[in-house]
Design an enzyme around this catalytic site. Structure first.
Site, PDB file in Angstrom:
ATOM      1  N   THR A   1       0.866  -1.167   0.000  1.00  0.00           N
ATOM      2  CA  THR A   1       0.000   0.000   0.000  1.00  0.00           C
ATOM      3  C   THR A   1       0.908   1.223   0.000  1.00  0.00           C
ATOM      4  OG1 THR A   1      -1.589  -1.302   1.278  1.00  0.00           O
ATOM      5  CG2 THR A   1      -1.935   1.060   1.298  1.00  0.00           C
TER       6      THR A   1
ATOM      7  N   THR B   1      -4.181   1.916  -2.298  1.00  0.00           N
ATOM      8  CA  THR B   1      -3.534   0.653  -2.632  1.00  0.00           C
ATOM      9  C   THR B   1      -4.186  -0.017  -3.836  1.00  0.00           C
ATOM     10  OG1 THR B   1      -2.798  -1.456  -1.676  1.00  0.00           O
ATOM     11  CG2 THR B   1      -5.027  -0.752  -1.156  1.00  0.00           C
ATOM     12  N   ILE B   2      -3.448  -0.941  -4.446  1.00  0.00           N
ATOM     13  CA  ILE B   2      -4.048  -1.911  -5.365  1.00  0.00           C
ATOM     14  C   ILE B   2      -4.073  -3.280  -4.685  1.00  0.00           C
ATOM     15  CG2 ILE B   2      -3.638  -0.747  -7.558  1.00  0.00           C
ATOM     16  CD1 ILE B   2      -1.034  -2.295  -7.866  1.00  0.00           C
TER      17      ILE B   2
ATOM     18  N   THR C   1     -10.820  -2.746   5.452  1.00  0.00           N
ATOM     19  CA  THR C   1      -9.427  -2.328   5.364  1.00  0.00           C
ATOM     20  C   THR C   1      -8.892  -1.954   6.735  1.00  0.00           C
ATOM     21  OG1 THR C   1      -7.906  -0.746   4.323  1.00  0.00           O
ATOM     22  CG2 THR C   1     -10.072   0.079   4.912  1.00  0.00           C
ATOM     23  N   SER C   2      -7.569  -2.019   6.870  1.00  0.00           N
ATOM     24  CA  SER C   2      -6.888  -1.550   8.083  1.00  0.00           C
ATOM     25  C   SER C   2      -6.257  -0.176   7.896  1.00  0.00           C
ATOM     26  CB  SER C   2      -5.795  -2.548   8.486  1.00  0.00           C
ATOM     27  OG  SER C   2      -6.355  -3.729   8.981  1.00  0.00           O
TER      28      SER C   2
ATOM     29  N   GLY D   1      -1.120  -3.555   5.447  1.00  0.00           N
ATOM     30  CA  GLY D   1      -2.175  -4.539   5.635  1.00  0.00           C
ATOM     31  C   GLY D   1      -2.665  -4.588   7.072  1.00  0.00           C
TER      32      GLY D   1
END
EC number: 2.3.2.2
Length: 533
Positions: A343, A361-362, A404-405, A426
Site C-alpha cells: 500500500t 492501494t491496489i 481495510t486496516s 495490511g
C-alpha cells in the site's frame, strides 16, 4: 509540507504548493505520481481512504474503497481452508491473481472528487508531473526492483507487465530507467475527461472488454454504479488529545481508539519504551482489538457495526480488567490474513490549514499482476480482502465494500492539530499507527523517532518483534507465554507531519520505504514592501 513514500511523488506535491495550490491539489498530484513511480503499490484502478482536515477545522473521510462486482457472490470461489491464517486461500488463487481477483476500482473516483470539491487547480495541472514521469521515465530504486523480484513469477504471466518490469526475463535493476508510454496516454485521457474516462469512457471500455474476454466479472454497470462516500471520522480521547480516524469499513479509527482506551489505564510512559511490560500491554491490547475486529470492519451498509460500544471507555475498562501483566492469554480470535502489506500513504499540509492524510492501494504487490492491454493500468486484487466462505460478516455480496486496516490518523490538542500520520502494511497498519501515537504522547518521542521506532504486532498467535528489541525483552516476553518471532520489518514506511504551536511544521518518513519529506518555507514578498535603488 509534503511527505510521501517516494521522493518524486513528494516533489510532485510540492510543485503544486509552489504553484499556489492547496494540500488537496498536492496530495492528488502525489498520488497520481505514485502510480508511476511506485506501481507495485498504488494505481488508478485501486482504492483507498482520504482523511481531510479543512482550513475551517472540519474533518471528513472520503471512502473510495473498491466494491465487489454485481456478478460477484458469496460462493464465487472455492475455499481451501478454514484455518486461521489460511482462510483466504482459494482454488487456483483466483482471488489473488488474474481477472477474477479484481474488484470495482474506486481510487480514480476518489481522487477526482477530492480535487473537484476541495482542490483549487485544474486536473490537467495536477496530472502533469505524473504524465511527465511516465513519458520520460524515471530511475528505478532498489525498493521497486526488490518488489518486482518478489513477484516475478506472477508478473511473467502477463505479457504487458513482463515486457515492462522483466526486460530480457530479468527484474528491472536499480538504476534502470522505466518508461511507461501507454500509461502516459491513459493519464492524458484522464486529464482531458476526468474520472469519466474510466467510469464512462474509453479506459472503462478497455477494462470491461478485458474482463469479458478473460473471465473477470466487472462490467459497465459496475463502473457506472460506483460512488465515493463521505463519512464522519471516529473520535476518541487519550490523555488530553482528541484522536480522529476513519470509520468502518476501515477498522483503524474504531480499534485505535479502543486500544488507547485500554492503555489509558496504565502508566505507559513510566514503563519505558520497549520494556517487557510495555510491549506485553501493547500485545494484549492488540489481541483484544483483533478479537473484536470481525464485527467492526465490514461495510456498514451490509452489517451493523457496534462502533459506540467498541470505543466506549466503559467497554475498555471491562476488557482491561482481564489483562494479566504476568501472563499472556488467549482472546477470541478475529478473522485473519485478509489484507496485503502493499500500500502507500501520503501526508500533506498547506499554509492555510488544510491537511490530507490518505492511504491508497491496489492491495497485493502489483495487485492482480494483470495489466489492461494498451492502457498501462494495473488492476487491483481487492477481492482477496473478502472472506471466500459464505454466511459471514465479510463474505462477498454484490456492491459490498472491502474492509481495510488503513489508518490515516490525526490528533488534536486543545482543538489544534498536533500531528497527522499513516502507513502501508495490511493488517499491521493500525497497530503500527497506534504505536506511533503512543510513542508521541506517552514516550515524548520526536516525530522522526516515533515513525522509525521498532514495532511489534500480534493478532492472537505469534508475537512479532522487530530486530531492534533487545534479546532480554524477547526472553522476558517468552516467559510470559508469548510465542516470539523476530522480524526484519513490521508494516511499511510511515510518514507524518507534526504541527507546533508557533506554526512550524515537521515532516518525517521512516526507513521502511523510499519516504521523503519536502518542506517549503518563505514565499512571496509581503504586501507594502518598498524597494530603494
Amino acid at each position: 509540507m509534503v511527505v510521501t513514500n517516494h521522493p518524486l511523488a513528494s516533489a510532485a506535491g510540492s510543485e503544486m504548493l509552489l504553484a499556489g495550490g492547496n494540500a488537496v491539489d498536492a496530495a492528488v498530484a502525489s498520488l497520481f505520481t505514485l502510480t508511476v513511480v511506485e506501481p507495485m503499490m498504488v494505481g488508478v484502478l485501486g482504492g483507498g481512504v482520504a482523511h481531510l482536515r479543512l482550513a475551517d477545522g472540519r474533518h471528513l473521510v472520503l471512502d473510495g474503497l473498491s466494491t465487489a462486482p454485481g456478478r460477484g457472490g458469496a460462493t464465487m470461489y472455492e475455499p481451501l481452508s478454514d484455518e486461521i491464517g489460511k482462510a483466504r486461500l482459494v482454488r487456483d488463487r483466483e482471488n489473488e491473481v488474474g481477472p477474477k481477483a479484481v474488484a470495482v476500482p474506486g481510487a480514480l473516483a476518489g481522487w477526482c472528487e477530492a480535487l473537484a470539491r476541495f482542490g483549487t487547480l485544474p486536473l490537467a495541472d495536477v496530472l502533469a508531473p505524473a504524465i511527465r514521469l511516465a513519458e520520460r521515465g524515471f530511475i528505478a530504486s532498489p525498493y521497486l526492483s526488490d518488489g518486482i523480484a518478489d513477484c516475478a513469477k506472477d508478473l511473467a504471466r502477463d505479457p504487458g507487465l513482463s515486457a515492462l518490469f522483466l526486460p530480457g526475463g530479468q527484474p528491472l535493476r536499480p538504476g534502470d530507467r522505466l518508461v511507461q508510454g501507454d500509461y502516459a496516454a491513459s493519464l492524458r485521457l484522464i486529464a482531458e475527461r476526468g474520472a469519466a474516462a474510466l467510469y464512462d469512457g474509453p479506459l472503462g471500455a478497455a477494462l470491461t472488454g478485458f474482463m469479458a474476454a478473460k473471465g473477470g466479472l466487472i462490467d459497465q454497470a459496475d463502473l457506472a454504479a460506483f460512488r465515493v462516500i463521505e463519512r464522519a471520522p471516529v473520535r476518541g480521547t487519550y490523555r488530553g488529545f482528541e484522536i480522529l480516524g476513519p470509520p468502518p469499513p476501515s477498522s483503524s479509527g474504531v480499534h485505535i481508539v479502543q486500544m488507547l482506551n485500554i492503555l489509558e489505564g496504565y502508566d505507559i510512559g513510566g514503563l519505558g519504551f520497549g520494556s517487557a511490560d510495555a510491549v506485553h500491554l501493547l500485545a494484549e491490547a492488540l489481541k483484544i482489538a483483533f478479537a473484536d475486529r470481525a464485527v467492526a470492519t465490514a461495510d456498514p451498509a451490509f452489517v451493523t457495526v457496534p462502533v459506540d460500544r467498541l470505543i466506549a471507555k466503559a467497554y475498555a475498562e471491562e476488557r482491561r480488567s482481564r489483562i494479566d501483566l504476568r501472563q499472556t492469554q488467549a482472546w477470541t480470535a478475529g478473522l485473519t490474513g485478509g489484507e496485503s502489506a502493499n500500500t502507500t500513504h501520503v501526508t500533506v499540509a498547506d499554509a492555510a490549514g488544510n491537511v490530507v492524510a490518505t492511504t491508497q492501494t491496489i492491495n497485493g504487490l502489483f495487485g492482480a499482476c494483470t495489466q489492461i492491454p494498451g492502457t498501462g493500468m494495473l488492476t487491483n486484487n481487492y477481492m482477496y480482502n473478502f472472506d471466500p466462505h459464505p454466511g459471514r460478516a465479510l463474505s462477498i455480496a454484490p456492491g459490498k465494500r472491502v474492509f481495510t486496516s488503513m489508518a490515516p490518523m490525526m490528533a488534536l490538542r486543545d482543538g489544534k492539530l498536533a500531528f497527522a500520520l499513516g502507513l502501508p502494511g495490511g493488517l499491521r497498519i493500525f497497530p503500527s499507527a497506534l504505536q506511533a501515537i503512543v510513542n508521541l504522547i506517552d514516550h515524548g518521542m520526536t516525530l522522526q523517532e516515533a515513525v522509525e521506532a521498532p514495532r511489534v504486532w500480534t493478532e492472537g498467535g505469534v508475537l512479532e518483534l522487530e530486530q531492534a528489541f533487545p534479546d532480554a525483552v524477547a526472553e522476558d516476553l517468552a516467559a510470559r507465554g508469548h510465542q516470539i518471532m523476530r522480524m526484519p520489518r513490521i508494516a511499511g514506511g510511515m510518514n507524518a507531519i507534526g504541527f507546533a504551536a508557533d506554526g512550524t511544521l515537521t515532516g518525517a518518513a521512516c526507513w521502511r520505504a523510499d519516504g521523503t519529506p519536502v518542506a517549503i518555507s518563505g514565499g512571496l514578498a509581503r504586501a507594502g514592501v518598498r524597494f530603494t535603488i
